[in-house]
Write a protein that holds these residues in place. Structure first.
Motif, PDB file in Angstrom:
ATOM      1  N   PRO A  67       2.156   8.524 -26.310  1.00 34.15           N
ATOM      2  CA  PRO A  67       1.749   9.549 -25.318  1.00 34.15           C
ATOM      3  C   PRO A  67       2.306  10.941 -25.636  1.00 34.15           C
ATOM      4  O   PRO A  67       1.605  11.937 -25.472  1.00 34.15           O
ATOM      5  N   ASP A  77       0.500  12.352 -28.759  1.00 36.46           N
ATOM      6  CA  ASP A  77      -0.852  12.762 -28.345  1.00 36.46           C
ATOM      7  C   ASP A  77      -0.802  14.065 -27.558  1.00 36.46           C
ATOM      8  O   ASP A  77      -1.637  14.945 -27.746  1.00 36.46           O
ATOM      9  N   PHE A  78       0.176  14.153 -26.676  1.00 38.33           N
ATOM     10  CA  PHE A  78       0.302  15.373 -25.876  1.00 38.33           C
ATOM     11  C   PHE A  78       0.522  16.592 -26.788  1.00 38.33           C
ATOM     12  O   PHE A  78      -0.100  17.641 -26.607  1.00 38.33           O
ATOM     13  N   ASP A 111      -2.799  17.301 -28.458  1.00 39.28           N
ATOM     14  CA  ASP A 111      -3.759  17.822 -27.472  1.00 39.28           C
ATOM     15  C   ASP A 111      -3.383  19.249 -27.084  1.00 39.28           C
ATOM     16  O   ASP A 111      -4.243  20.116 -26.909  1.00 39.28           O
ATOM     17  N   ARG A 122       0.851   7.199 -18.403  1.00 37.21           N
ATOM     18  CA  ARG A 122      -0.591   7.333 -18.477  1.00 37.21           C
ATOM     19  C   ARG A 122      -1.098   8.191 -17.339  1.00 37.21           C
ATOM     20  O   ARG A 122      -1.093   7.780 -16.182  1.00 37.21           O
ATOM     21  N   LEU A 148      -4.002  14.792 -17.923  1.00 39.71           N
ATOM     22  CA  LEU A 148      -5.262  14.081 -18.122  1.00 39.71           C
ATOM     23  C   LEU A 148      -6.294  15.005 -18.765  1.00 39.71           C
ATOM     24  O   LEU A 148      -6.984  14.639 -19.713  1.00 39.71           O
ATOM     25  N   ASN A 157      -5.549  15.492 -22.364  1.00 38.17           N
ATOM     26  CA  ASN A 157      -5.951  14.296 -23.118  1.00 38.17           C
ATOM     27  C   ASN A 157      -7.448  14.337 -23.417  1.00 38.17           C
ATOM     28  O   ASN A 157      -7.877  14.024 -24.526  1.00 38.17           O
ATOM     29  N   GLU A 217      -9.122  14.498 -27.000  1.00 36.88           N
ATOM     30  CA  GLU A 217     -10.015  13.408 -27.384  1.00 36.88           C
ATOM     31  C   GLU A 217     -11.322  13.936 -27.967  1.00 36.88           C
ATOM     32  O   GLU A 217     -11.842  13.390 -28.938  1.00 36.88           O
ATOM     33  N   GLY A 248      -8.331  14.095 -31.416  1.00 35.01           N
ATOM     34  CA  GLY A 248      -6.875  14.186 -31.407  1.00 35.01           C
ATOM     35  C   GLY A 248      -6.253  14.850 -32.609  1.00 35.01           C
ATOM     36  O   GLY A 248      -5.115  14.588 -32.946  1.00 35.01           O
TER      37      GLY A 248
END
Ligand SMILES: *[C@@H]1O[C@H](CO)[C@@H](O)[C@H](O)[C@H]1NC(C)=O
Length: 326
Positions: free
Chosen positions: A233, A236-237, A240, A277, A293, A296, A300, A304
Motif C-alpha cells: 500500500p 503504491d501510494f 500514485d 485499504r 482511494l 489509487n 491505477e 501504477g
C-alpha cells in the motif's frame, strides 16, 4: 483510458479543494521544527569559507527551504502580504508532512535513523520520500544560489553527502548542473522570471511546476529500487502520488501557504502498512480515506507507474480555470 481517467482526476482534485477549504478551514500550520530550523546562512557551520549544510538532518534541510522562502519573499510581496503567496511554500510544507507522517525514517529498519526512540532528526538515505525530496530541495536551493538571489555565491556553500549512494546526489550547483542540466535550467528559468518586473503569479506557477515535474522525473528513475522497502500500500501510494503530481502540475495548482497546508491534511498521516485499504482505514479521517482511494484510482489508470503522464488538454484547461479561484 484517458476518458475514464479524466473525470476521476477531476473529482479527486475537486474533492481535495472542497474538503481542504471547507472541512479544515485555511488554518496556519508551519512545518514541524520550523522555528528551530536555520533561517540564515550564518546559522550553519563554516569550513574553508563555505557554509556546510547537511540535508540528511531534518531541521538542516528545512533550513534550506526557510532561507529560500526568506530570500524570495520580496518578489511575492506584490501578490499578498507576509509571503503567503510564495509558491515555494509547497515544497517546505510537503517536507514537513513527510517528517510528521514518518516518511523520512529508515524503511529497512536496520538503523535508528528517523525513529522517535533513536536518531529522531535523521533523514534516511533509504527513504524513497527523502530521496525524491532531495531533488526538490537541493536542486531548487542550489539553482537559487547560482541565480544570485540568495546573497551568496555557489562556491560559498557545500552540501554534505549521505552515508551511502553518494554518487546519486549532487552536492553543488556545478555538479547538479552537470548531472541534471535540464532540471537545473528550469529552476533557473523560474528565478530569472521571478526577478522580472512583469512577472505574473500564474506564469511563476507554470515555471515552478515545469521545474518540479522535471526534478521528479530525474529522481523517480534513480530511486525506483527504494519501493521494495515498503509495504505494497505505501509503495503504491508513492507511485500514485507521483502520477497525481503531474495532474496538479497541469492544473497549475497554486502551491501557496494556505492551499498546501489545508491540502495536506487530506494526505495519509502515517506510513501505510499491509492491510491498509482505502476507504476503510479506521484511524484515517473520511477525507484522508477518500483522497487515498482517489489517488489509487488515478494511479491505477496509469498502471501504477510514472512514465511521463500524458494529460488530456481539455482536462487541464478545465482544472486550470478551476484552480484560478484559489
Ligand atoms: C529574512 O530573514 C532575516 C534574518 O533572519 C529577517 O530579519 C527578515 O525579516 C526575514 N525576511 C522575511 C521577509 O521573512
Amino acid at each position: 483510458m484517458l476518458s475514464l481517467l479524466a473525470p476521476r482526476a477531476c473529482v479527486l482534485v475537486g474533492c481535495i479543494f472542497v474538503s481542504s477549504a471547507e472541512v479544515f478551514g485555511l488554518s496556519d500550520q508551519y512545518p514541524p521544527l520550523w522555528d528551530e530550523s536555520p533561517g540564515q546562512f550564518s546559522d550553519y557551520s563554516v569550513e574553508n569559507g563555505k557554509y556546510i549544510i547537511d540535508p540528511w538532518v531534518y531541521p538542516k534541510r528545512m533550513g534550506m527551504y526557510k532561507i529560500l522562502l526568506n530570500k524570495t519573499a520580496s518578489y511575492f510581496e506584490k501578490f499578498a502580504p507576509d509571503n503567503e503567496r510564495n509558491i515555494l511554500w509547497g515544497l517546505a510544507l510537503q517536507h514537513g508532512w513527510q517528517f510528521s507522517s514518518g516518511r523520512l525514517v529508515d524503511p529497512t529498519q536496520t538503523t535508528d535513523c528517523g525513529y522517535e526512540s533513536g536518531d529522531r532528526l535523521c533523514i534516511s538515505v533509504d527513504s524513497w520520500w527523502a530521496d525524491l525530496n532531495y531533488f526538490l530541495c537541493a536542486l531548487p536551493f542550489l539553482a537559487a544560489v547560482d541565480a544570485g538571489i540568495m546573497g551568496i555565491t555557489s562556491d560559498q556553500v557545500q552540501l554534505v553527502p549521505p552515508p551511502k549512494d553518494q554518487t546519486k546526489f549532487c552536492l553543488s550547483a556545478s555538479s547538479c548542473q552537470l548531472s541534471y542540466p535540464s532540471t537545473m535550467r528550469k529552476w533557473d528559468a523560474l528565478y530569472k522570471h521571478l526577478q522580472s518586473p512583469s512577472r505574473s503569479f500564474e506564469d511563476l506557477l507554470k515555471y515552478m511546476w515545469e521545474a518540479h515535474v522535471s526534478a521528479l522525473d530525474d529522481g523517480y528513475k534513480v530511486f525506483e529500487d527504494r519501493f521494495e522497502y515498503y509495504s505494497k500500500p505505501e509503495a503504491d501510494f508513492g507511485k500514485d502520488w507521483s502520477v497525481f503530481v503531474d495532474y496538479i502540475a497541469a492544473a497549475n495548482f497554486p502551491t501557496t501557504f494556505s492551499t498546501i497546508s489545508a491540502f495536506q491534511k487530506a494526505l495519509p498521516p502515517r506510513v501505510l502498512v499491509d492491510g491498509d485499504r482505502a476507504p476503510f482505514i479506521s484511524d484515517f479521517t473520511d477525507v484522508q480515506n477518500i483522497v487515498l482511494l482517489g489517488l489509487n484510482l488515478v494511479g491505477e489508470s496509469h498502471s501504477g507507474s510514472r512514465t511521463r503522464t500524458v494529460i488530456n488538454e481539455g482536462w487541464a484547461d478545465h482544472a486550470r480555470s478551476y484552480c484560478l479561484n484559489f
